[in-house]
Design a protein around this motif. Sequence first.
Motif, PDB file in Angstrom:
ATOM      1  N   TYR A 148     -12.431 -13.831  15.699  1.00 37.45           N
ATOM      2  CA  TYR A 148     -11.709 -13.560  17.049  1.00 37.45           C
ATOM      3  C   TYR A 148     -12.576 -14.305  18.063  1.00 37.45           C
ATOM      4  CZ  TYR A 148      -8.979 -10.844  20.362  1.00 37.45           C
ATOM      5  OH  TYR A 148      -8.131 -10.281  21.243  1.00 37.45           O
ATOM      6  N   MET A 149     -12.188 -15.190  18.935  1.00 35.73           N
ATOM      7  CA  MET A 149     -12.762 -15.703  19.873  1.00 35.73           C
ATOM      8  C   MET A 149     -11.832 -15.398  21.384  1.00 35.73           C
ATOM      9  SD  MET A 149     -13.869 -19.571  18.795  1.00 35.73           S
ATOM     10  CE  MET A 149     -15.378 -19.666  20.474  1.00 35.73           C
ATOM     11  N   THR A 150     -12.759 -15.049  22.512  1.00 33.37           N
ATOM     12  CA  THR A 150     -12.020 -14.745  23.591  1.00 33.37           C
ATOM     13  C   THR A 150     -12.117 -16.000  24.490  1.00 33.37           C
ATOM     14  OG1 THR A 150     -14.125 -13.835  24.618  1.00 33.37           O
ATOM     15  CG2 THR A 150     -12.651 -12.308  23.513  1.00 33.37           C
ATOM     16  N   LYS A 151     -10.883 -15.931  25.499  1.00 36.68           N
ATOM     17  CA  LYS A 151     -10.733 -17.137  26.594  1.00 36.68           C
ATOM     18  C   LYS A 151     -11.481 -16.475  27.682  1.00 36.68           C
ATOM     19  CE  LYS A 151      -6.111 -18.765  24.831  1.00 36.68           C
ATOM     20  NZ  LYS A 151      -4.834 -18.583  25.016  1.00 36.68           N
ATOM     21  N   PRO A 152     -12.155 -17.526  28.506  1.00 39.64           N
ATOM     22  CA  PRO A 152     -12.372 -18.813  28.222  1.00 39.64           C
ATOM     23  C   PRO A 152     -13.442 -18.882  27.017  1.00 39.64           C
ATOM     24  CG  PRO A 152     -13.401 -18.298  30.376  1.00 39.64           C
ATOM     25  CD  PRO A 152     -12.645 -17.002  29.647  1.00 39.64           C
ATOM     26  N   PHE A 153     -13.509 -20.032  26.430  1.00 38.99           N
ATOM     27  CA  PHE A 153     -14.364 -20.344  25.186  1.00 38.99           C
ATOM     28  C   PHE A 153     -14.924 -21.779  25.199  1.00 38.99           C
ATOM     29  CE2 PHE A 153      -9.949 -21.495  23.881  1.00 38.99           C
ATOM     30  CZ  PHE A 153     -10.038 -22.946  23.605  1.00 38.99           C
ATOM     31  N   SER A 154     -16.075 -22.034  24.356  1.00 38.54           N
ATOM     32  CA  SER A 154     -16.489 -23.082  24.572  1.00 38.54           C
ATOM     33  C   SER A 154     -15.850 -24.011  23.627  1.00 38.54           C
ATOM     34  CB  SER A 154     -18.376 -22.981  24.245  1.00 38.54           C
ATOM     35  OG  SER A 154     -18.489 -24.313  23.804  1.00 38.54           O
ATOM     36  N   PRO A 155     -15.243 -25.108  23.897  1.00 36.87           N
ATOM     37  CA  PRO A 155     -14.662 -25.977  22.836  1.00 36.87           C
ATOM     38  C   PRO A 155     -15.708 -26.248  21.556  1.00 36.87           C
ATOM     39  CG  PRO A 155     -13.918 -26.748  24.982  1.00 36.87           C
ATOM     40  CD  PRO A 155     -15.320 -25.731  25.215  1.00 36.87           C
ATOM     41  N   SER A 156     -17.012 -26.598  22.076  1.00 33.42           N
ATOM     42  CA  SER A 156     -17.867 -27.016  20.803  1.00 33.42           C
ATOM     43  C   SER A 156     -18.262 -25.677  19.969  1.00 33.42           C
ATOM     44  CB  SER A 156     -19.276 -27.568  21.593  1.00 33.42           C
ATOM     45  OG  SER A 156     -19.809 -26.484  22.272  1.00 33.42           O
ATOM     46  N   GLN A 157     -18.086 -24.647  20.365  1.00 32.83           N
ATOM     47  CA  GLN A 157     -18.438 -23.344  19.878  1.00 32.83           C
ATOM     48  C   GLN A 157     -17.358 -23.191  18.915  1.00 32.83           C
ATOM     49  OE1 GLN A 157     -18.537 -19.465  21.388  1.00 32.83           O
ATOM     50  NE2 GLN A 157     -20.294 -19.185  20.187  1.00 32.83           N
ATOM     51  N   LEU A 158     -15.990 -23.529  19.334  1.00 35.99           N
ATOM     52  CA  LEU A 158     -14.651 -23.206  18.432  1.00 35.99           C
ATOM     53  C   LEU A 158     -14.686 -24.415  17.483  1.00 35.99           C
ATOM     54  CD1 LEU A 158     -11.872 -22.458  17.977  1.00 35.99           C
ATOM     55  CD2 LEU A 158     -10.909 -24.048  19.648  1.00 35.99           C
ATOM     56  N   VAL A 159     -15.100 -25.470  17.667  1.00 37.77           N
ATOM     57  CA  VAL A 159     -15.234 -26.726  16.670  1.00 37.77           C
ATOM     58  C   VAL A 159     -16.253 -26.131  15.556  1.00 37.77           C
ATOM     59  CG1 VAL A 159     -15.988 -29.029  16.068  1.00 37.77           C
ATOM     60  CG2 VAL A 159     -14.594 -28.647  18.239  1.00 37.77           C
ATOM     61  N   ALA A 160     -17.323 -25.739  15.842  1.00 34.33           N
ATOM     62  CA  ALA A 160     -18.219 -25.050  14.977  1.00 34.33           C
ATOM     63  C   ALA A 160     -17.794 -24.011  14.210  1.00 34.33           C
ATOM     64  CB  ALA A 160     -19.618 -24.574  15.733  1.00 34.33           C
ATOM     65  N   ARG A 161     -16.931 -23.220  14.830  1.00 37.14           N
ATOM     66  CA  ARG A 161     -16.575 -22.052  13.962  1.00 37.14           C
ATOM     67  C   ARG A 161     -15.157 -22.607  12.848  1.00 37.14           C
ATOM     68  NH1 ARG A 161     -16.065 -16.232  16.703  1.00 37.14           N
ATOM     69  NH2 ARG A 161     -17.935 -16.308  17.882  1.00 37.14           N
ATOM     70  N   VAL A 162     -14.568 -23.444  13.348  1.00 34.24           N
ATOM     71  CA  VAL A 162     -13.430 -24.179  12.443  1.00 34.24           C
ATOM     72  C   VAL A 162     -14.097 -24.504  11.260  1.00 34.24           C
ATOM     73  CG1 VAL A 162     -11.893 -25.802  12.217  1.00 34.24           C
ATOM     74  CG2 VAL A 162     -11.768 -24.250  14.480  1.00 34.24           C
ATOM     75  N   LYS A 163     -15.180 -25.464  11.502  1.00 34.93           N
ATOM     76  CA  LYS A 163     -15.927 -26.111  10.604  1.00 34.93           C
ATOM     77  C   LYS A 163     -16.641 -25.390   9.572  1.00 34.93           C
ATOM     78  CE  LYS A 163     -17.502 -30.264  12.927  1.00 34.93           C
ATOM     79  NZ  LYS A 163     -18.732 -31.355  13.219  1.00 34.93           N
ATOM     80  N   ALA A 164     -17.116 -24.078  10.204  1.00 38.76           N
ATOM     81  CA  ALA A 164     -17.779 -23.014   9.142  1.00 38.76           C
ATOM     82  C   ALA A 164     -16.560 -22.380   8.237  1.00 38.76           C
ATOM     83  CB  ALA A 164     -18.476 -21.973  10.087  1.00 38.76           C
ATOM     84  N   HIS A 165     -15.392 -22.133   9.091  1.00 41.58           N
ATOM     85  CA  HIS A 165     -14.560 -21.268   8.126  1.00 41.58           C
ATOM     86  C   HIS A 165     -13.830 -22.437   7.149  1.00 41.58           C
ATOM     87  CE1 HIS A 165     -13.995 -17.604   9.851  1.00 41.58           C
ATOM     88  NE2 HIS A 165     -14.272 -17.847  11.141  1.00 41.58           N
ATOM     89  N   LEU A 166     -13.901 -23.749   7.486  1.00 41.48           N
ATOM     90  CA  LEU A 166     -13.215 -24.584   6.375  1.00 41.48           C
ATOM     91  C   LEU A 166     -14.014 -24.801   5.365  1.00 41.48           C
ATOM     92  CD1 LEU A 166     -11.366 -27.081   8.985  1.00 41.48           C
ATOM     93  CD2 LEU A 166     -10.367 -25.440   7.315  1.00 41.48           C
ATOM     94  N   ARG A 167     -15.587 -24.787   5.707  1.00 38.98           N
ATOM     95  CA  ARG A 167     -16.319 -24.931   4.838  1.00 38.98           C
ATOM     96  C   ARG A 167     -16.503 -23.733   3.619  1.00 38.98           C
ATOM     97  NH1 ARG A 167     -20.132 -26.217   8.095  1.00 38.98           N
ATOM     98  NH2 ARG A 167     -21.055 -24.185   8.473  1.00 38.98           N
ATOM     99  N   ARG A 168     -16.231 -22.700   4.231  1.00 42.06           N
ATOM    100  CA  ARG A 168     -16.387 -21.528   3.681  1.00 42.06           C
ATOM    101  C   ARG A 168     -15.237 -21.272   2.773  1.00 42.06           C
ATOM    102  NH1 ARG A 168     -21.100 -19.183   2.458  1.00 42.06           N
ATOM    103  NH2 ARG A 168     -19.759 -17.373   1.757  1.00 42.06           N
ATOM    104  N   GLN A 169     -14.003 -21.924   3.225  1.00 40.43           N
ATOM    105  CA  GLN A 169     -12.732 -21.748   2.262  1.00 40.43           C
ATOM    106  C   GLN A 169     -13.019 -22.882   1.247  1.00 40.43           C
ATOM    107  OE1 GLN A 169     -10.457 -19.891   2.696  1.00 40.43           O
ATOM    108  NE2 GLN A 169      -8.514 -20.808   1.957  1.00 40.43           N
TER     109      GLN A 169
END
Length: 242
Positions: A100-121
């Motif tokens: 869960y992320m709240t708005k407003p958010f840091s785009p770079s932090q969002l990218v980092a989280r997406v990468k982490a989830h895809l890596r874990r998957q």
Amino acid sequence: MSGSKILVVDDEADITELITLYMEREGYAVHTTDNGEDAVHMAESISPDMILLDISLKHLDGYEVCKQIRTVSNVPILFISCMSDDTDIIHGLTVGGDDYMTKPFSPSQLVARVKAHLRRQSVNEQRSIERMTGEVLQLDGLVIDLPARTVHVRDKEVFLSAKEFELLVRLAKTPNRAFALDDLYTIVWGHDSMGDTRTLMVHISNLRKKIEPDPANPIYIVTVRGVGYKFNVKEGNLHVQR
């Protein structure tokens, strides 16, 4: 994980454009929609590798979208919402959200989280292949079948989300080890908690409701005061079949 498919579900065009820009820079194939009904259909038709999901949507809200997707898929779902109260976050994670992320958010932090989830998957999929000849853990009415990725409690199968299963396996395979909240979050989610471990705590709560005889007085996943959690096992009670 260049080439992975990301489904972005948000009714704010500027947010969708921003996310799309940053995701495409990373080489992801981005699909978008602004309403809940389309999100459910697209989740089935395009089989995305990850879903970024707002809560306030047309036709179906994000909570209902998540619940419907969870009946057919364990795809990682990251809620992105301006709703920042603890009750909103807890509800999002309880219905099946992975993060869960709240708005407003840091785009770079969002990218980092997406990468982490895809890596874990990706890691989890590889582990699933390796576990085809893996272990079955048994403890006082609880059976965790790693190859089948199933859990039975007193001979009744219970459904766990991908993150709940990974969290349970991580704890159960290292019985009686006390994990600090931040450490356990990093191990399972693949990125730093940034001091916010509510996601982990909600997943622990969900796990307890599903596997504990009395979730208010857990016997498997116990709290270690001042530290975090451990999988509680008395000597000789845990049996491993290979």
